[in-house]
Design an enzyme around this catalytic site. Structure first.
Site, mmCIF file in Angstrom:
data_model
loop_
_atom_site.group_PDB
_atom_site.id
_atom_site.type_symbol
_atom_site.label_atom_id
_atom_site.label_comp_id
_atom_site.label_asym_id
_atom_site.label_seq_id
_atom_site.Cartn_x
_atom_site.Cartn_y
_atom_site.Cartn_z
ATOM 1 N N GLN A 1 0.846 -1.189 0.000
ATOM 2 C CA GLN A 1 0.000 0.000 0.000
ATOM 3 C C GLN A 1 0.877 1.233 0.000
ATOM 4 O OE1 GLN A 1 -3.139 -0.008 2.847
ATOM 5 N NE2 GLN A 1 -3.686 2.121 2.555
ATOM 6 N N GLY B 1 0.955 5.758 -1.610
ATOM 7 C CA GLY B 1 0.218 6.928 -2.036
ATOM 8 C C GLY B 1 -0.647 6.682 -3.252
ATOM 9 N N TYR B 2 -0.224 5.771 -4.139
ATOM 10 C CA TYR B 2 -1.002 5.470 -5.339
ATOM 11 C C TYR B 2 -2.271 4.703 -4.981
ATOM 12 C CZ TYR B 2 -2.163 3.338 -9.846
ATOM 13 O OH TYR B 2 -2.812 2.934 -10.979
ATOM 14 N N GLY B 3 -2.152 3.753 -4.116
ATOM 15 C CA GLY B 3 -3.281 2.901 -3.765
ATOM 16 C C GLY B 3 -2.788 1.625 -3.113
ATOM 17 N N LYS C 1 -2.519 -3.622 -9.040
ATOM 18 C CA LYS C 1 -2.343 -2.310 -8.425
ATOM 19 C C LYS C 1 -3.628 -1.523 -8.622
ATOM 20 C CE LYS C 1 0.270 0.933 -10.287
ATOM 21 N NZ LYS C 1 1.409 1.805 -10.673
ATOM 22 N N ASP D 1 13.681 6.618 -12.385
ATOM 23 C CA ASP D 1 13.458 6.309 -10.964
ATOM 24 C C ASP D 1 14.021 4.931 -10.619
ATOM 25 O OD1 ASP D 1 12.653 6.926 -8.398
ATOM 26 O OD2 ASP D 1 10.622 6.181 -8.655
#
Length: 945
Positions: A625, A627-629, A645, A741
C-alpha cells in the site's frame, strides 16, 4: 412600472454599483510589492501555468492566484500582500530574494513543491511574518542566521528538504516561535543549548538529520516544551541527561537510534508523558522501577543492552498500547500482569514484545485477554514451551506496523450521480443525502500513540470542533501509518445537510487549515496539510485574492445597501439560474470526458474479474500500500498469479494518463523488465495487472531484517540483470525510454531471483531527431526521482539523459556492495564509499552479511559503481559499457563462491556471455506473475522523508 420609474431604478442601481466599486478603483497594491511578486514569479518554473494570472492587472484587485491582501491602516493608501498560498502547485526553480520586499506578509506557504536552491536570507527582513512554510521541497544549503530575527514568527517548517549545516544560534531569539519542524534534512553540528531560552517553544522536531555533539541538558529548562523528537541523529555515545526527567510539560520524548549510552533516566516525574521511544541505542543497566504516567501509550526500549528483570511498574498503566523491550539482555520472569486494570473494548489492544532476551521462567501461568499479544521468541523460557503451554507466544514473528484502515461508507441508498462528484455522507442524519465533499490530505507528524483505532472517535470530535463543523460533517475516509511514525489520512468534509458548500464556507475551512488555526492537541500532536482538493469548488479560490477589499468597500456597501435591496433579489435569481446551468454543463462535460481504452496485446479485465481474483479485494490478499493505492495478490481464472495495483480515487489524473501508461508498458518485452499483463478501467476503478514477483524487491533482501543474505555471486547476477533491462530501455525499446526512478525498491526478484526492473510511472521518452536529423542529448523536464538516487547534474540543470539512469544504477550497485541505504542519518552512500575507496579501505565498507567473496571482483565492481556515480555526466560510462564490464566481472568470479541460495540460478553462471547477450529482447513472462512490493509508489521511500 412606468418608464420614469424604470429609469430612476436603473439610475439608483448604477449609483449604488459605483459606490460599491469605487474603493477598489481607488486602491492598488504597493508598487514595490508588485515588483517583488513579478521577480518571485520569474524565479519559479511553473509547468502547470498556475501563475498565469500574475501577468495582468493589479495583484490584490485582479485575483492573482495565491495572493491574499488587506487594507493597510497606514496613510499610504495602498493594498498590501498578507499571504502567499502556493501549496502544491508543482513549482520548481528557486526562491527569489525579493520575498524580503513583502514587508506586510504574514504567511509564506510554498509547501509540497519541487523548489530547489537555498533559502534567501532576505526572508529575515519580513518582520510581520508568522508562518514560514517551506517543507516538502528540494531546498539545500545552510539555514540563514537572518531567520532568527523574525520577531513575530510562530511556526518554521523546513522539514523534508536537503538543508545542511548547523542550526543558527540566532534562532534562540525567536521568542514567539512555538513550532520548530526541521526534521528530515541534513542539519549537522551541536543542538544549540540556547534554544532552551525560547519561552513559547512547544514542538522541537529535529529527527532524521546528522546532528552530533551531546544532548543539551539545558533543554529541560524549556518552559513549555511538549514534544522533543530527535530520532536518527548521532550524539556520539553521550548519555541522556537526568534533568530530562524534570520536564514538567513533556508529552513525547523520542530519541530512537541516536548512538546514546548510559542508563535509562528516571522519567516517572513527568506527569503527562504519553510516548517514550529510546530504542536502537546502546543503553545499559536496569530499567527504572518507578511507575510512569498513566497517560503513557507507547514505551519502546528495544535494541539496547538493558539488563535485569522486567520491573512491575508497567502493570496497571490504563492507556498502554505497546511495550517493546525486545533485543536486550533482560532476565528473570515473564510478567503476567501488565494488562492489570486495563479495559479492552472495541479495537483497543496491547502488544508486549519481549523477544530475544534472557527470560527463563513464568511468574505464574500466562492467561492474557484476547486483545493482548505477547511475543517471547528468542528467550530460554521457550525451550519449555510445551510444558508451560506457551507455544503460541514463542513463534518467530515480525512486528507489523499498527494497522491502517478506512471508514465504512456502505449504504442501502440508490447511487448518487457519480459523474458530478456527488456522494453519500455516511454520517449524515438525513438518510441518503447526496452532497459534494471537500477532500483533504492530512498527516499527524508526531502522534502520541501507536494504534489510532481507539482514538478515531475522539479525533473526529477534536477536528470537527476545531473546524467549527458538526460531528457528522467529517468523515475519515482512510488512514495509514508512514515512516516516522506519522499517520496520514484522507478526510472528506461534507456540507451541513445540504448538497453544496457555500463559497464563503469553502474559503473559511481552507483558511483554518492553511492558517494553522485549528487548536493543538496533546494526544494528536502537530499536523500538516498535504493537499486541499477543491474539485467542484475550484472556481472559489480566485475570489479570495480580493478578499482584502472588503474593508475598503464597507462605506460603499453601507451607502448603497438600501438602494440595491430590490436589485439584489433579481441578481440572486439570475445567479442561481446561471449556476445551475453551469453545474449541469459541467456535469455533462465530466460525463463525456472519459475515453475508452483499448491497447493491442494487453488484456482488458472487468471489475468482476478483478474482484474474483482477489476475493473481493480482501485484506488477506493485500500485499502492499502507498500513495497510489493498494497492491493485491490475485489469481486469475486460468490460474495465473498476478499483482493488481488498484488506484485510489483521484491518484491517476484521468483516462488519458492511464491510457498513456498502459500504452508505454505494452511495448516493453524483456527478460529483465516486469511485464504488464492487463488493466481494468470500469466502474470508476483503474487497475494495472502485472506479473507476480514472489521474492519481492532487492531492497527487501539487502535489509538487515532479511532472513538469508545474498551472496556476492547472487548480487552480481542481480546487477547484471538490472543493467540489461535498463540497456534495453535505452537502445531497443521503440521509442527508447529513460526510466528516471531506478532504485533498489524498483528492482524486483522472481521465483528464481532473476532481477526485473519495475515502475515506469516517472519514465520519459528519450529525445528524437529534430527536423534536420540532429539528436538532442537530453530531455528538459521537471526533476523527479528519489533522493539519494538523483543524478546531481540532472538535479541542477533539469536535463535528463541516459547517464542519469547510469548514476541511479550506480547507487544501486553501491547498495549491493554495502547493504546500506542511499541516505541514512544524513550520510550519503556515494560519499562514504568514495572516501573508503580512495583511502584504500574499500573492503571495510563491504556488507559483512555477504560472506566470502573474490576480492578482485569486488574491487572491480566497486570501481565500476563509483564511476557510474561521478558528478559529471561525461565521466560516467555508457550503459553498453556498464553491461560489458559486469559481464567481464561475472566471468572472473570463480565457481567456489556460489552459495546455496544461488544454485537456483546456476544456469546463468554457466552461460558464456557474448555481445548478443547485452540485450535480450525476447519476451519473458514468468508463470509467477508481479510482486508483493510491486510498485515504488506503494513502497515507503528509501530515504526517511
Amino acid at each position: 412600472m412606468s418608464r420614469v420609474q424604470i429609469m430612476l431604478f436603473v439610475a439608483v442601481v448604477a449609483v449604488s454599483c459605483w459606490f460599491l466599486v469605487q474603493p477598489a478603483i481607488a486602491q492598488i497594491t504597493d508598487p514595490s510589492e508588485v515588483t517583488a511578486l513579478k521577480a518571485i514569479r520569474n524565479k519559479l518554473l511553473d509547468p502547470m501555468n498556475n501563475l498565469k494570472t500574475w501577468s495582468d492587472g493589479d495583484p490584490c484587485s485582479s485575483n492573482w492566484k495565491g495572493v491574499l491582501c488587506y487594507n493597510s491602516t497606514l496613510e499610504d493608501g495602498y493594498l498590501h500582500v498578507e499571504e502567499l498560498q502556493l501549496l502544491k502547485m508543482n513549482f520548481s526553480g528557486n526562491l527569489a530574494p525579493e520575498f524580503g520586499q513583502l514587508s506586510y506578509l504574514k504567511i509564506l506557504d510554498v509547501m509540497w513543491n519541487q523548489i530547489n536552491g537555498s533559502i534567501p536570507k532576505d526572508i529575515g527582513n519580513i518582520t510581520s511574518l508568522k508562518l514560514l512554510l517551506l517543507n516538502g521541497n528540494q531546498l539545500s544549503g545552510p539555514l540563514p542566521a537572518e531567520l532568527g530575527y523574525l520577531p513575530n514568527l510562530d511556526r518554521i517548517q523546513i522539514d523534508q528538504n536537503y538543508i545542511s549545516g548547523p542550526i543558527p544560534k540566532s534562532f534562540a531569539l525567536l521568542n514567539k516561535t512555538r513550532h520548530f519542524h526541521m526534521n528530515n534534512n541534513s542539519l549537522s553540528g551541536q543542538i544549540p543549548p540556547e534554544l532552551s531560552r525560547l519561552p513559547r517553544l512547544v514542538h522541537l522536531l529535529l529527527d532524521n538529520n546528522n546532528l552530533t555533539g551531546y544532548l543539551p541538558p539545558e533543554l529541560s529548562r524549556t518552559p513549555n516544551l511538549l514534544i522533543l523528537q530527535l530520532d536518527n541523529n548521532n550524539f556520539n555515545g553521550t548519555s541522556i541527561p537526568a534533568s530530562y526527567g524534570s520536564m514538567a510539560k513533556l508529552l513525547k520524548l523520542s530519541l530512537r537510534n541516536c548512538n546514546l549510552q548510559g542508563e535509562v533516566p528516571d522519567l516517572s516525574s513527568i506527569p503527562q508523558l504519553g510516548y517514550l521511544d529510546l530504542s536502537q541505542n546502546q543503553l545499559t543497566g536496569a530499567i527504572p522501577s518507578n511507575k510512569l504516567s498513566n497517560n503513557i501509550t507507547t514505551i519502546d526500549l528495544s535494541s539496547n543492552s538493558l539488563t535485569g528483570p522486567i520491573p512491575g511498574n508497567f502493570s496497571g498503566l490504563p492507556n498502554l498500547q505497546r511495550l517493546s523491550l525486545e533485543n536486550n539482555n533482560l532476565n528473570g520472569s515473564v510478567p503476567n500482569a501488565v494488562w492489570k486494570n486495563m479495559v479492552f473494548t472495541g479495537n483497543r489492544s496491547l502488544l508486549l514484545d519481549f523477544q530475544n532476551n534472557d527470560l527463563t521462567s513464568l511468574s505464574s501461568p500466562l492467561n492474557p485477554p484476547a486483545n493482548v499479544s505477547i511475543l517471547l521468541y528468542g528467550n530460554p523460557v521457550c525451550s519449555s514451551a510445551n510444558q508451560l503451554n506457551i507455544e503460541q507466544y514463542c513463534q518467530n514473528q515480525s512486528v507489523n506496523p499498527s494497522p491502517g484502515g478506512s471508514g465504512n461508507s456502505k449504504t442501502n441508498c440508490n447511487p448518487c450521480p457519480s459523474d458530478s462528484g456527488y456522494e453519500y455522507n455516511p454520517l449524515s442524519p438525513i438518510l441518503c443525502m447526496c452532497a459534494i465533499p471537500l477532500e483533504v490530505g492530512y498527516r499527524l507528524k508526531s502522534p502520541g500513540f501507536s494504534d489510532f483505532r481507539p482514538y478515531s472517535d475522539s479525533f473526529q470530535l477534536y477536528l470537527s470542533s476545531g473546524l467549527e463543523l458538526s460531528l457528522y460533517q467529517l468523515f475519515i475516509d482512510s488512514f495509514i501509518w508512514e515512516e516516522g511514525p506519522r499517520l496520514r489520512m484522507k478526510l472528506k468534509l461534507f456540507p451541513n445537510n445540504t448538497s453544496l458548500f457555500s463559497d464563503s464556507e469553502v474559503l473559511r475551512i481552507r483558511g483554518m487549515f492553511t492558517g494553522w488555526l485549528i487548536p493543538d492537541s496533546d494526544i494528536f500532536g502537530p499536523y500538516e496539510l498535504l493537499n486541499f482538493t477543491l474539485g467542484f469548488y475550484s472556481n472559489v479560490i480566485p475570489n479570495r485574492g480580493s478578499s482584502g477589499l472588503r474593508a475598503g468597500a464597507v462605506v460603499g456597501i453601507v451607502l448603497a445597501s438600501v438602494a440595491v435591496a430590490v436589485a439584489l433579489s433579481t441578481l440572486i435569481t439570475i445567479l442561481i439560474v446561471r449556476r445551475r446551468s453551469k453545474y449541469h454543463a459541467m456535469s455533462k462535460k465530466r460525463s463525456i470526458s472519459k475515453i475508452p481504452i483499448k491497447v493491442d496485446g494487453v488484456k482488458g479485465f472487468t471489475f468482476e474479474e478483478m474482484a474474483l481474483a482477489t476475493n473481493s479485494f480482501s485484506s488477506s490478499s493485500q500485499v502492499g500500500q502507498g500513495g497510489y493505492g493498494k497492491v493485491y495478490r490475485g489469481i486469475l481464472a486460468d490460474g495465473t498469479v498476478v499483482a493488481i495495483k488498484r488506484a485510489l480515487e483521484g491518484s491517476l489524473q484521468g483516462s488519458r494518463e492511464f491510457f498513456t501508461e498502459i500504452e508505454l508498458l505494452s511495448r516493453l518485452h524483456h527478460r529483465n523488465l516486469v511485464s504488464l499483463v492487463g488493466y481494468c478501467d470500469e466502474e470508476s476503478e483503474q487497475m494495472l495487472v502485472y506479473e507476480f514477483m514472489p521474492n519481492g524487491t532487492l531492497r527487501d533482501h539487502l535489509s538487515a531484517k532479511s532472513k538469508e543474505a545474498l551472496s556476492f555471486s547472487m548480487r552480481l547476477s542481480i546487477a547484471l540483470g538490472s543493467a540489461r533491462g535498463i540497456l534495453y530501455l535505452h537502445t531497443e525499446a521503440d521509442p527508447p525510454i529513460f526510466h528516471r526512478d531506478i532504485k533498489a525498491s524498483n528492482i524486483l526478484l522472481d521465483s528464481r531471483f532473476v532481477a526485473k526492473v519495475a515502475d515506469f510511472g516517472l519514465s520519459r521518452l528519450a529525445p528524437v531527431p529534430d527536423i534536420e536529423g540532429d539528436l538532442p542529448g537530453h530531455v528538459s523536464t521537471v526533476v523527479k526521482g528519489t533522493p539519494g538516487y538523483l543524478d546531481p547534474e540532472y538535479f541542477l540543470t533539469h536535463k535528463l539523459t541516459d547517464k542519469s539512469d547510469v548514476y541511479s544504477l550506480g547507487v544501486v550497485f553501491l547498495e549491493l556492495l554495502t547493504g546500506r541505504q542511499p541516505i541514512l542519518h544524513g550520510k550519503n552512500i556515494v560519499r562514504e564509499v568514495t572516501s573508503a575507496y580512495q583511502s584504500g579501505m574499500i573492503f571495510s565498507a563491504i556488507d559483512s552479511r555477504m560472506g566470502s567473496y573474490p576480492s578482485e571482483c569486488v574491487e572491480k565492481f566497486a570501481s565500476l559503481a563509483l564511476r557510474c556515480c561521478q558528478d559529471e555526466t561525461d565521466a560516467r560510462p555508457s550503459m553498453p559499457e556498464v553491461v560489458r564490464e559486469l559481464e567481464i566481472i561475472w566471468r572472473m568470479s570463480p565457481e567456489t563462491y556460489t552459495s546455496p541460495l544461488e544454485s537456483v540460478v546456476g544456469e546463468l553462471k554457466n552461460e558464456t556471455p557474448t555481445s548478443s547477450s547485452l540485450v535480450d529482447s525476447q519476451p519473458y513472462l514468468s508463470s509467477d506473475v508481479a510482486g508483493s512490493n510491486l510498485i515504488s509508489n506503494v513502497m515507503p521511500s528509501i530515504a526517511p522523508r
